[in-house]
Design a protein around this motif. Sequence first.
Motif, PDB file in Angstrom:
ATOM      1  N   VAL A 494       3.640  17.504   3.451  1.00 50.94           N
ATOM      2  CA  VAL A 494       5.803  17.222   3.109  1.00 50.94           C
ATOM      3  C   VAL A 494       4.728  15.868   3.993  1.00 50.94           C
ATOM      4  O   VAL A 494       3.648  15.718   4.949  1.00 50.94           O
ATOM      5  CB  VAL A 494       5.881  17.575   4.412  1.00 50.94           C
ATOM      6  CG1 VAL A 494       7.633  16.731   4.163  1.00 50.94           C
ATOM      7  CG2 VAL A 494       7.155  19.172   3.481  1.00 50.94           C
ATOM      8  N   GLY A 495       5.196  14.501   4.071  1.00 49.29           N
ATOM      9  CA  GLY A 495       5.150  13.196   4.644  1.00 49.29           C
ATOM     10  C   GLY A 495       4.456  12.562   4.126  1.00 49.29           C
ATOM     11  O   GLY A 495       4.187  12.636   2.766  1.00 49.29           O
ATOM     12  N   ILE A 496       4.186  10.319   4.296  1.00 50.70           N
ATOM     13  CA  ILE A 496       3.299   9.708   4.036  1.00 50.70           C
ATOM     14  C   ILE A 496       2.279   9.740   4.227  1.00 50.70           C
ATOM     15  O   ILE A 496       2.197   9.473   5.919  1.00 50.70           O
ATOM     16  CB  ILE A 496       4.300   8.196   3.617  1.00 50.70           C
ATOM     17  CG1 ILE A 496       6.134   8.613   3.343  1.00 50.70           C
ATOM     18  CG2 ILE A 496       3.564   7.347   3.321  1.00 50.70           C
ATOM     19  CD1 ILE A 496       5.865   9.125   1.489  1.00 50.70           C
ATOM     20  N   PRO A 497       1.179   9.616   3.721  1.00 50.88           N
ATOM     21  CA  PRO A 497      -0.145   9.479   4.864  1.00 50.88           C
ATOM     22  C   PRO A 497       0.249   8.130   5.710  1.00 50.88           C
ATOM     23  O   PRO A 497       0.823   6.860   5.143  1.00 50.88           O
ATOM     24  CB  PRO A 497      -1.073   9.115   3.688  1.00 50.88           C
ATOM     25  CG  PRO A 497      -0.568   9.666   2.185  1.00 50.88           C
ATOM     26  CD  PRO A 497       0.673   9.597   2.664  1.00 50.88           C
ATOM     27  N   THR A 498      -1.211   8.076   6.672  1.00 45.13           N
ATOM     28  CA  THR A 498      -0.566   6.681   7.156  1.00 45.13           C
ATOM     29  C   THR A 498      -0.829   5.890   6.871  1.00 45.13           C
ATOM     30  O   THR A 498      -0.160   4.338   6.847  1.00 45.13           O
ATOM     31  CB  THR A 498      -1.901   7.110   8.064  1.00 45.13           C
ATOM     32  OG1 THR A 498      -1.614   8.176   9.248  1.00 45.13           O
ATOM     33  CG2 THR A 498      -2.030   6.092   9.658  1.00 45.13           C
ATOM     34  N   LEU A 499      -2.012   5.940   6.109  1.00 41.67           N
ATOM     35  CA  LEU A 499      -2.542   4.220   4.864  1.00 41.67           C
ATOM     36  C   LEU A 499      -1.718   4.070   4.652  1.00 41.67           C
ATOM     37  O   LEU A 499      -0.812   2.571   4.562  1.00 41.67           O
ATOM     38  CB  LEU A 499      -3.411   4.783   4.116  1.00 41.67           C
ATOM     39  CG  LEU A 499      -4.423   3.467   3.723  1.00 41.67           C
ATOM     40  CD1 LEU A 499      -5.354   2.663   4.763  1.00 41.67           C
ATOM     41  CD2 LEU A 499      -5.531   4.197   3.192  1.00 41.67           C
ATOM     42  N   ALA A 500      -0.411   4.763   3.422  1.00 45.65           N
ATOM     43  CA  ALA A 500       0.589   4.212   3.345  1.00 45.65           C
ATOM     44  C   ALA A 500       1.777   3.565   3.738  1.00 45.65           C
ATOM     45  O   ALA A 500       1.974   2.594   3.412  1.00 45.65           O
ATOM     46  CB  ALA A 500       1.135   5.345   1.877  1.00 45.65           C
ATOM     47  N   ALA A 501       1.504   4.313   5.337  1.00 49.38           N
ATOM     48  CA  ALA A 501       2.745   3.817   6.172  1.00 49.38           C
ATOM     49  C   ALA A 501       2.892   2.880   6.314  1.00 49.38           C
ATOM     50  O   ALA A 501       3.839   1.915   5.986  1.00 49.38           O
ATOM     51  CB  ALA A 501       3.068   5.049   6.750  1.00 49.38           C
ATOM     52  N   ILE A 502       2.152   1.949   7.034  1.00 46.53           N
ATOM     53  CA  ILE A 502       1.546   0.604   7.262  1.00 46.53           C
ATOM     54  C   ILE A 502       1.396  -0.205   6.453  1.00 46.53           C
ATOM     55  O   ILE A 502       2.285  -1.166   6.466  1.00 46.53           O
ATOM     56  CB  ILE A 502      -0.065   0.599   8.642  1.00 46.53           C
ATOM     57  CG1 ILE A 502      -0.105  -0.883   8.988  1.00 46.53           C
ATOM     58  CG2 ILE A 502      -0.781   0.960   7.617  1.00 46.53           C
ATOM     59  CD1 ILE A 502       1.176  -1.035  10.144  1.00 46.53           C
ATOM     60  N   ILE A 503       1.595   0.090   5.199  1.00 44.89           N
ATOM     61  CA  ILE A 503       1.411  -1.244   4.024  1.00 44.89           C
ATOM     62  C   ILE A 503       2.655  -1.004   3.612  1.00 44.89           C
ATOM     63  O   ILE A 503       2.871  -2.269   3.977  1.00 44.89           O
ATOM     64  CB  ILE A 503       0.583  -0.219   2.381  1.00 44.89           C
ATOM     65  CG1 ILE A 503      -0.702  -0.593   2.548  1.00 44.89           C
ATOM     66  CG2 ILE A 503       1.097  -1.363   1.227  1.00 44.89           C
ATOM     67  CD1 ILE A 503      -1.772  -1.706   2.905  1.00 44.89           C
ATOM     68  N   GLU A 504       3.426  -0.198   2.978  1.00 45.72           N
ATOM     69  CA  GLU A 504       5.468  -0.001   3.331  1.00 45.72           C
ATOM     70  C   GLU A 504       5.550  -0.687   4.344  1.00 45.72           C
ATOM     71  O   GLU A 504       6.066  -1.729   4.245  1.00 45.72           O
ATOM     72  CB  GLU A 504       5.903   1.051   2.662  1.00 45.72           C
ATOM     73  CG  GLU A 504       6.627   0.929   2.320  1.00 45.72           C
ATOM     74  CD  GLU A 504       7.277   2.560   1.323  1.00 45.72           C
ATOM     75  OE1 GLU A 504       8.163   3.036   1.811  1.00 45.72           O
ATOM     76  OE2 GLU A 504       6.406   3.269   1.351  1.00 45.72           O
ATOM     77  N   ALA A 505       5.193  -0.695   5.662  1.00 49.65           N
ATOM     78  CA  ALA A 505       6.308  -0.976   6.720  1.00 49.65           C
ATOM     79  C   ALA A 505       5.796  -2.893   6.269  1.00 49.65           C
ATOM     80  O   ALA A 505       6.982  -3.343   6.891  1.00 49.65           O
ATOM     81  CB  ALA A 505       6.020  -0.767   7.616  1.00 49.65           C
ATOM     82  N   GLU A 506       4.745  -2.785   6.309  1.00 46.30           N
ATOM     83  CA  GLU A 506       3.743  -4.401   6.224  1.00 46.30           C
ATOM     84  C   GLU A 506       5.297  -5.380   4.850  1.00 46.30           C
ATOM     85  O   GLU A 506       5.540  -6.171   5.209  1.00 46.30           O
ATOM     86  CB  GLU A 506       2.886  -4.512   6.456  1.00 46.30           C
ATOM     87  CG  GLU A 506       1.707  -4.424   7.346  1.00 46.30           C
ATOM     88  CD  GLU A 506       2.487  -5.829   8.060  1.00 46.30           C
ATOM     89  OE1 GLU A 506       2.500  -6.387   8.571  1.00 46.30           O
ATOM     90  OE2 GLU A 506       2.331  -5.533   9.430  1.00 46.30           O
ATOM     91  N   GLU A 507       5.078  -4.505   3.787  1.00 40.84           N
ATOM     92  CA  GLU A 507       5.939  -5.205   2.777  1.00 40.84           C
ATOM     93  C   GLU A 507       7.556  -4.843   3.217  1.00 40.84           C
ATOM     94  O   GLU A 507       8.154  -6.196   2.698  1.00 40.84           O
ATOM     95  CB  GLU A 507       5.901  -4.504   1.844  1.00 40.84           C
ATOM     96  CG  GLU A 507       4.059  -4.365   0.857  1.00 40.84           C
ATOM     97  CD  GLU A 507       4.045  -3.495  -0.202  1.00 40.84           C
ATOM     98  OE1 GLU A 507       2.836  -3.009  -0.579  1.00 40.84           O
ATOM     99  OE2 GLU A 507       4.945  -2.802  -0.652  1.00 40.84           O
ATOM    100  N   ALA A 508       7.730  -4.121   3.913  1.00 42.74           N
ATOM    101  CA  ALA A 508       9.184  -4.229   3.882  1.00 42.74           C
ATOM    102  C   ALA A 508       9.585  -5.382   5.107  1.00 42.74           C
ATOM    103  O   ALA A 508      10.617  -5.918   5.040  1.00 42.74           O
ATOM    104  CB  ALA A 508       9.766  -2.919   4.451  1.00 42.74           C
TER     105      ALA A 508
END
Lengths: 650, 303
Positions: A494-508
């Motif tokens: 369960v969870g979202i890898p750190t790499l994906a998290a920061i990318i999505e955060a910046e996009e948001a």
Amino acid sequence: MVTIDLGAVPVRDANEQIRKHGKAGENVEIVNPDARHHIGVGLTAPIDVHIRGSAGYFCAGLTDQATFTIDNNVGWGLGDNIYSGTVIVGGNAGAIPAVGIRGANIIIKGNMGSRAGQVMKAGTLLCAGNANFMAGYMLYGGRIIILGDSGERVGEDMTGGEIFVGGRVQDLGSDAELTDMSSQEDESIREFLDRFEIPFNGSFQKIVNAGKKLRYGSPERQMRSLPFFTFSGGSSYWNAKVQEDIHIKSQSGRYRIRGYGTARALPHLSDLAFARDLSRSVGTADVISKVQMYTEIGGINGANPLKLSMPVMVAPMSYGALSRSTKHAIGLASAMSDIAENTGEGGMSDAQRNAAKQLIFQCLGGRLGWNIHDMKRADGLEIYISQGAKPGLGGQLMAKKVTQELADIRGIPAGIDLRSPSRHPDILGADDLVIKIEEFREATGYRLPVSVKLGAGRVRDDIKIAVKDGFDFIELDGMQGSTGAGSSEVIDFVGIPTLAAIIEAEEALAEIGRRQDIQIVLMGGMRDGVDAVKGLCLGADAVAFGTSVIIAGGCIACMQCHVGQCVTGIATQDPAHEKRYQPEVEAQNIHRFFESVRWQIAALTHALGYDDVRKLSRNDLVALTPEAAAITGLPYEPAPRKRSAEALAG
Amino acid sequence: MCGIAGILFKHEVPGLTTGQALIDMLDGCQHRGPDSTGFALYDGAHSGQLKLRFFVGEAEAAQEAIARIRRALDEHDAKIVEEETIGNNYRVIVDFNGNLQKFSYAIEHAAKVISIGSSLEIVKDVGSAAEVDARYEVNKVHGSHGLGHVRLATESDVKPEASHPFWATGFADIAIVHNGQITNYWKMRRRLERRGFEFTTDNDSELIAVYLADKLSQGLPLKDALQTSIEDLDGTFSFLVSTDREIGYAKDRLAAKPMVMYENDDLVAVASEEVSLNKLFPGQALQTREPLPGTFATWSRSI
């Protein structure tokens, strides 16, 4: 008696005046309150505050020693987390009155809203009218007296404390049961009623925890566990770890609990490389003096920022999961490296506060250890929503780890199987969160940065909410983050890898054009300065280290964190185990690790041709694997990099 | 994620319009939703006439949208009586006696419909209550009742069309404001779609509006429709609904979203927080009431 007219004075100014009068020992009367929020929040003096009318949310919240009288109604969260004192409400109270109180007498003459006394720890909550849905939800201690009807599901998941109902017990909550009460208990209640002049001639029924839920009948069979590093990152079908899991499950018949983070191979920062060959330039001497690394975090809305000698912090780890000595050592090391430490759940110890130069105080749903005095001596406040290793889940601290000292600091009875709830009593949506943040700011005079810890889940939505709610910074935690204890299925799947998290955060943040309105501290599997630089390149303002800090400080990853038998004295509350831990020695080890991180950040930033870590950008990175390229949108360039003229010159 | 407000005047109260009362109440809870503000207002019905409001945008795009709307109205035998452009809205009053549901689904393809009704008009846009009022003169609207909403966008964009109140697409004069989240949204939506209902957004509040309107069109009284909604809808919610005659509320069984109400000889007012009610009665200690979980009620002038 001083009169403050809220028709003319904003609540923020009024609260400052109330605190000033508190220091001078002068009583205060509030007129025209008109149900405004946060009245009296943060007052820590033994004065009387009389509110002539209705008050809004969190009235008398985060206070100590004061007496509040409210003539009419109050909104949600009456007396939130009060340490001691008295609150008397003439009318009705909204939801969660007496939430998380550590002491105090709270008297409501009318009816009270749902979840009264949620995660309450001590003191008395009296309601002369009827209670609503789930009174005493997750009650840890203290007593709730309801003269009217109980409402549905009274005592839902309570672990300690008592509930006395004078009217009808409509419906018992899960794991609650009726029991006999003693004449002393009855006398004590009558005495309390007399003291506050509340007439009542009926009799009471007593409700306590039944103790049938969430108890482990048999412990896991003790066997020599495989250290984390022997199975982390592995991907084969059958191996020694799979075998071990099956053996244990065949004995216990349930899922396994373990510490540390995911053992699965997931796309991570190590799947990225720098866009240029740095081999020639890295050797430059004294790079630390050539690169600006000083970073301020949390000051963008006017609070006093955390001042970091490099864009690095310690990730939140609880005193509870970790021993006091370990938290002490980490505090010392953070001061030596001039970065910020974080309390994690479970309160702030003096040793830790005195050791750390800058300390963030974390607030979780159980409000364990949360109190106004430690808020005031913190350097930052953090609202924990979830963590990367087990997003959306709460936790449990086994009774064995709930020692007297630990219980005292958390404000709960010692030796209970401690349920740490997955959600906050007063944050059921982004709208509630706005009001909660303001309560914290009111209580601390808008001095401290307020941050939110988010375990990566629905990052895009969550980040937008965080910025709209006005947080000063976000601590974004990916799936590679660790935990003291979690179900291994959840940790691994369960969870979202750190790499994906920061990318999505910046996009948001780019989507809503609000990147400049918030800072991001990225965490979840940071192992060294190389990971740190990659995180900064991807947009983080700073990064935080957790697991690597405890490894630097002696952890051997023997996988006994959750049972409390840590041989190194880190993840234990057993004095026999803890005495092996030498905080001063381990502090030096952790400090040296941080200094290696500092050197790596400086060397890499310099080698990339910059004199300031703020100049790092995603253009400095490429992806080494198709998966990392897909996640990050970086060019897929697994081949060795060409040496640029610039790098050669450096 | 938001704040809601509703008011019903039992009779005319001099010096206070429904529009102004809602503006004041929303101003009191604007902290719950800074992104957008909206109102459902009921005023001046004429039999055989419908009021339509559309989002048309600005400049050239607006001219094109208005041209499309005019063509669509003409195709469906709706004769324009009155028309104007206000802010990014095109407002038109038409003579119409056909099938409203078919008409509104067809019109929806021409431009973004905000509301259709004989007396209902929904006004909503980005910004605070004061800002939306400055653009659309909400304070001038009389009428016996209305709803209001402030929104903090969480999952959908900050766009005027994603703000509340929501019109029950296809049913005249029904509007809703909602605080919370419907967790069986897709299940309920597919159930309604199979029966031919159309949805114009992915917002769960539109679902509640259509769900209730469907029940009303089957002849259920509003209070019965509210009762079934508590059983059928899953999640956390406090919502207010209005028709041309009544307002009503329903609250989920988990009591996870706030709601406070106040009633006197002149009016009934419901809001997320008491601070909104006190905006109508500054300096007064009000005898308010918090509805119990899993409950509902309705009010109308005739009672």
